[in-house]
Design a protein around this motif. Structure first.
Motif, PDB file in Angstrom:
ATOM      1  N   ASP A 107       8.524  -3.275  -9.236  1.00 59.00           N
ATOM      2  CA  ASP A 107       9.232  -3.792  -8.061  1.00 59.00           C
ATOM      3  C   ASP A 107       9.398  -2.641  -7.067  1.00 59.00           C
ATOM      4  O   ASP A 107      10.031  -1.634  -7.395  1.00 59.00           O
ATOM      5  CB  ASP A 107      10.614  -4.328  -8.452  1.00 59.00           C
ATOM      6  CG  ASP A 107      10.521  -5.580  -9.321  1.00 59.00           C
ATOM      7  OD1 ASP A 107       9.456  -5.807  -9.898  1.00 59.00           O
ATOM      8  OD2 ASP A 107      11.511  -6.308  -9.423  1.00 59.00           O
ATOM      9  N   VAL A 108       8.838  -2.809  -5.884  1.00 56.71           N
ATOM     10  CA  VAL A 108       8.902  -1.765  -4.868  1.00 56.71           C
ATOM     11  C   VAL A 108       9.691  -2.289  -3.675  1.00 56.71           C
ATOM     12  O   VAL A 108       9.400  -3.380  -3.168  1.00 56.71           O
ATOM     13  CB  VAL A 108       7.494  -1.357  -4.397  1.00 56.71           C
ATOM     14  CG1 VAL A 108       7.586  -0.206  -3.405  1.00 56.71           C
ATOM     15  CG2 VAL A 108       6.634  -0.948  -5.585  1.00 56.71           C
ATOM     16  N   ALA A 109      10.689  -1.536  -3.226  1.00 56.96           N
ATOM     17  CA  ALA A 109      11.533  -1.992  -2.123  1.00 56.96           C
ATOM     18  C   ALA A 109      11.621  -0.941  -1.026  1.00 56.96           C
ATOM     19  O   ALA A 109      11.671   0.263  -1.295  1.00 56.96           O
ATOM     20  CB  ALA A 109      12.932  -2.326  -2.638  1.00 56.96           C
ATOM     21  N   VAL A 110      11.643  -1.422   0.210  1.00 60.57           N
ATOM     22  CA  VAL A 110      11.815  -0.563   1.375  1.00 60.57           C
ATOM     23  C   VAL A 110      12.982  -1.127   2.188  1.00 60.57           C
ATOM     24  O   VAL A 110      12.988  -2.315   2.531  1.00 60.57           O
ATOM     25  CB  VAL A 110      10.542  -0.531   2.247  1.00 60.57           C
ATOM     26  CG1 VAL A 110      10.787   0.271   3.519  1.00 60.57           C
ATOM     27  CG2 VAL A 110       9.369   0.046   1.463  1.00 60.57           C
TER      28      VAL A 110
ATOM     29  N   ARG B  76      16.045  -5.571   3.406  1.00 64.68           N
ATOM     30  CA  ARG B  76      15.203  -5.025   2.334  1.00 64.68           C
ATOM     31  C   ARG B  76      13.925  -5.848   2.211  1.00 64.68           C
ATOM     32  O   ARG B  76      13.975  -7.082   2.164  1.00 64.68           O
ATOM     33  CB  ARG B  76      15.955  -5.010   1.005  1.00 64.68           C
ATOM     34  CG  ARG B  76      15.082  -4.607  -0.186  1.00 64.68           C
ATOM     35  CD  ARG B  76      15.892  -4.232  -1.408  1.00 64.68           C
ATOM     36  NE  ARG B  76      16.551  -2.947  -1.211  1.00 64.68           N
ATOM     37  CZ  ARG B  76      17.260  -2.322  -2.163  1.00 64.68           C
ATOM     38  NH1 ARG B  76      17.411  -2.885  -3.359  1.00 64.68           N
ATOM     39  NH2 ARG B  76      17.830  -1.163  -1.915  1.00 64.68           N
ATOM     40  N   ILE B  77      12.808  -5.153   2.153  1.00 61.22           N
ATOM     41  CA  ILE B  77      11.506  -5.775   1.943  1.00 61.22           C
ATOM     42  C   ILE B  77      11.056  -5.374   0.548  1.00 61.22           C
ATOM     43  O   ILE B  77      10.836  -4.182   0.276  1.00 61.22           O
ATOM     44  CB  ILE B  77      10.487  -5.303   2.998  1.00 61.22           C
ATOM     45  CG1 ILE B  77      11.016  -5.580   4.411  1.00 61.22           C
ATOM     46  CG2 ILE B  77       9.147  -5.986   2.789  1.00 61.22           C
ATOM     47  CD1 ILE B  77      10.190  -4.938   5.501  1.00 61.22           C
ATOM     48  N   GLU B  78      10.955  -6.347  -0.335  1.00 60.69           N
ATOM     49  CA  GLU B  78      10.702  -6.059  -1.748  1.00 60.69           C
ATOM     50  C   GLU B  78       9.467  -6.799  -2.244  1.00 60.69           C
ATOM     51  O   GLU B  78       9.336  -8.010  -2.058  1.00 60.69           O
ATOM     52  CB  GLU B  78      11.926  -6.465  -2.574  1.00 60.69           C
ATOM     53  CG  GLU B  78      11.853  -6.091  -4.033  1.00 60.69           C
ATOM     54  CD  GLU B  78      13.164  -6.368  -4.748  1.00 60.69           C
ATOM     55  OE1 GLU B  78      13.982  -5.444  -4.880  1.00 60.69           O
ATOM     56  OE2 GLU B  78      13.392  -7.523  -5.143  1.00 60.69           O
TER      57      GLU B  78
ATOM     58  N   TRP C  16       1.912  -6.799   5.144  1.00 60.91           N
ATOM     59  CA  TRP C  16       2.197  -6.312   6.493  1.00 60.91           C
ATOM     60  C   TRP C  16       3.589  -6.811   6.887  1.00 60.91           C
ATOM     61  O   TRP C  16       3.895  -7.985   6.730  1.00 60.91           O
ATOM     62  CB  TRP C  16       1.183  -6.846   7.492  1.00 60.91           C
ATOM     63  CG  TRP C  16      -0.202  -6.323   7.307  1.00 60.91           C
ATOM     64  CD1 TRP C  16      -0.801  -5.308   8.006  1.00 60.91           C
ATOM     65  CD2 TRP C  16      -1.187  -6.784   6.361  1.00 60.91           C
ATOM     66  NE1 TRP C  16      -2.098  -5.120   7.551  1.00 60.91           N
ATOM     67  CE2 TRP C  16      -2.356  -6.001   6.541  1.00 60.91           C
ATOM     68  CE3 TRP C  16      -1.201  -7.773   5.376  1.00 60.91           C
ATOM     69  CZ2 TRP C  16      -3.502  -6.182   5.794  1.00 60.91           C
ATOM     70  CZ3 TRP C  16      -2.329  -7.959   4.609  1.00 60.91           C
ATOM     71  CH2 TRP C  16      -3.473  -7.168   4.824  1.00 60.91           C
ATOM     72  N   ALA C  17       4.405  -5.915   7.402  1.00 61.73           N
ATOM     73  CA  ALA C  17       5.729  -6.308   7.886  1.00 61.73           C
ATOM     74  C   ALA C  17       6.025  -5.536   9.163  1.00 61.73           C
ATOM     75  O   ALA C  17       5.784  -4.323   9.240  1.00 61.73           O
ATOM     76  CB  ALA C  17       6.804  -6.025   6.835  1.00 61.73           C
TER      77      ALA C  17
ATOM     78  N   PRO D  86      -0.022  -1.040   5.278  1.00 63.36           N
ATOM     79  CA  PRO D  86      -0.946  -0.575   4.242  1.00 63.36           C
ATOM     80  C   PRO D  86      -1.356   0.877   4.467  1.00 63.36           C
ATOM     81  O   PRO D  86      -1.589   1.297   5.599  1.00 63.36           O
ATOM     82  CB  PRO D  86      -2.141  -1.526   4.390  1.00 63.36           C
ATOM     83  CG  PRO D  86      -1.581  -2.751   5.035  1.00 63.36           C
ATOM     84  CD  PRO D  86      -0.513  -2.246   5.962  1.00 63.36           C
ATOM     85  N   LYS D  87      -1.390   1.639   3.396  1.00 64.31           N
ATOM     86  CA  LYS D  87      -1.830   3.045   3.390  1.00 64.31           C
ATOM     87  C   LYS D  87      -0.877   3.998   4.107  1.00 64.31           C
ATOM     88  O   LYS D  87      -1.160   5.177   4.213  1.00 64.31           O
ATOM     89  CB  LYS D  87      -3.235   3.177   4.000  1.00 64.31           C
ATOM     90  CG  LYS D  87      -4.311   2.388   3.279  1.00 64.31           C
ATOM     91  CD  LYS D  87      -5.660   2.587   3.939  1.00 64.31           C
ATOM     92  CE  LYS D  87      -6.742   1.794   3.237  1.00 64.31           C
ATOM     93  NZ  LYS D  87      -8.066   1.957   3.881  1.00 64.31           N
ATOM     94  N   VAL D  88       0.246   3.489   4.613  1.00 60.78           N
ATOM     95  CA  VAL D  88       1.198   4.351   5.315  1.00 60.78           C
ATOM     96  C   VAL D  88       2.502   4.475   4.529  1.00 60.78           C
ATOM     97  O   VAL D  88       2.932   5.577   4.180  1.00 60.78           O
ATOM     98  CB  VAL D  88       1.497   3.811   6.733  1.00 60.78           C
ATOM     99  CG1 VAL D  88       2.552   4.684   7.406  1.00 60.78           C
ATOM    100  CG2 VAL D  88       0.222   3.782   7.565  1.00 60.78           C
ATOM    101  N   THR D  89       3.125   3.355   4.231  1.00 58.22           N
ATOM    102  CA  THR D  89       4.406   3.361   3.524  1.00 58.22           C
ATOM    103  C   THR D  89       4.294   4.040   2.163  1.00 58.22           C
ATOM    104  O   THR D  89       5.209   4.747   1.726  1.00 58.22           O
ATOM    105  CB  THR D  89       4.919   1.919   3.349  1.00 58.22           C
ATOM    106  OG1 THR D  89       4.871   1.255   4.612  1.00 58.22           O
ATOM    107  CG2 THR D  89       6.341   1.901   2.818  1.00 58.22           C
ATOM    108  N   TRP D  90       3.183   3.831   1.489  1.00 57.08           N
ATOM    109  CA  TRP D  90       3.015   4.326   0.123  1.00 57.08           C
ATOM    110  C   TRP D  90       2.921   5.843   0.039  1.00 57.08           C
ATOM    111  O   TRP D  90       2.989   6.423  -1.038  1.00 57.08           O
ATOM    112  CB  TRP D  90       1.780   3.694  -0.508  1.00 57.08           C
ATOM    113  CG  TRP D  90       1.712   3.834  -1.994  1.00 57.08           C
ATOM    114  CD1 TRP D  90       0.783   4.528  -2.725  1.00 57.08           C
ATOM    115  CD2 TRP D  90       2.606   3.275  -2.974  1.00 57.08           C
ATOM    116  NE1 TRP D  90       1.038   4.437  -4.076  1.00 57.08           N
ATOM    117  CE2 TRP D  90       2.156   3.670  -4.246  1.00 57.08           C
ATOM    118  CE3 TRP D  90       3.749   2.473  -2.860  1.00 57.08           C
ATOM    119  CZ2 TRP D  90       2.806   3.282  -5.407  1.00 57.08           C
ATOM    120  CZ3 TRP D  90       4.399   2.097  -4.030  1.00 57.08           C
ATOM    121  CH2 TRP D  90       3.922   2.501  -5.280  1.00 57.08           C
TER     122      TRP D  90
END
Length: 266
Positions: free
Chosen positions: A64-67, A158-160, A185-186, A243-247
């Motif tokens: 579970d990954v949350a931002v 929260r985006i989970e 994408w958010a 994609p490829k940025v947040t991570w």
């Protein structure tokens, strides 16, 4: 069992499989465990199983990954998942949008019959499909538990994302895990607009219950504006989660939670 300064619970369960035999399953929240919790967990697992061998053999089955986005309401977020199907919306007691679930696309319905040729009644446990992406009001969630807002009066969304489809991915490789957010994408709704700002805001709210085609008629949109609004719903500016940025912050998260204490075993 409880571990760490916050007494975060780690669930232990045994499962018996025909092919692999007996296995041990652990479920935990690394953020709540913290460094102290992982030190205690290491000690327990090391005495019982031998830590190095356990980490090398263990497999990740769910993540579970949350931002958290501070200063943004749920209603101001547009999000999509590459394999999305249905959506579920929850409205709070105050009438504001509180939670959005994006479900994984389900396969086409296929009728089944019993041995006598009669139609089988099928009742899915998840009629909307599995929920893989959740966008929700973190302040409201904490208030429901009697806890204070995490950042004072500021709204927090929260985006989970739940990833539970792994092909024998081992725990020892967790730090180098490929980006699981690459299909999400958010973005902040005002960043996506390509037309009148007030009209776009009304469109974003209304599209949760109407189709884009219906809204074109309802709002009297020109074909050009309607096309731009539909394109904007696909989040062309993913400034909240991309994609490829947040991570890129994944290893920072591993270290800050103390999870690296479980992974770095000699």
């Amino acid at each position: 069992m409880d571990f760490g300064a916050r007494e975060s619970r780690v669930h232990f369960s045994y499962h018996k499989h025909k092919s692999t035999g007996l296995s041990l399953r652990l479920e935990m929240n690394p953020r709540k465990l913290g460094e102290t919790g992982f030190k205690q967990l290491r000690k327990l697992l090391g005495k019982s199983f031998g830590l190095k061998g356990l980490v090398e053999a263990a497999r990740v089955t769910r993540l579970d990954v949350a931002v958290d986005v501070v200063g943004v309401h749920v209603s101001e977020v547009v999000a999509r998942y590459k394999k999305q199907g249905k959506r579920s919306y929850y409205i709070g007691n105050n009438g504001a949008l509180e939670t959005v679930y994006i479900h994984r696309k389900t396969p086409p319905f296929k009728q089944k019959f019993d041995d006598g040729g009669a139609i089988k009644a099928l009742h899915s446990r998840q009629p909307a499909g599995q929920a893989v992406l959740r966008v929700y009001d973190r302040v409201a969630e904490r208030a429901a538990l009697g806890k204070p807002a995490p950042f004072g009066e500021a709204p927090v969304t929260r985006i989970e994302f739940v990833k539970d489809r792994f092909k024998k991915f081992h725990l020892a490789n967790l730090a180098s895990m490929p980006d699981p957010l690459k299909e999400i994408w958010a973005g902040y709704a005002p960043s996506q607009k390509s037309g009148p700002a007030a009209l776009w805001r009304r469109y974003v709210a209304a599209v949760r219950t109407e189709t884009p085609a219906d809204l074109q008629k309802l709002f009297g949109l020109s074909p050009d504006i309607a096309k731009k609004f539909e394109k904007a719903l696909r989040v062309p500016v993913p400034d909240l989660l991309a994609p490829k940025v947040t991570w890129e912050g994944w290893n920072i998260g591993i270290a800050s939670t103390g999870l690296n204490l479980l992974l770095d075993v000699d």
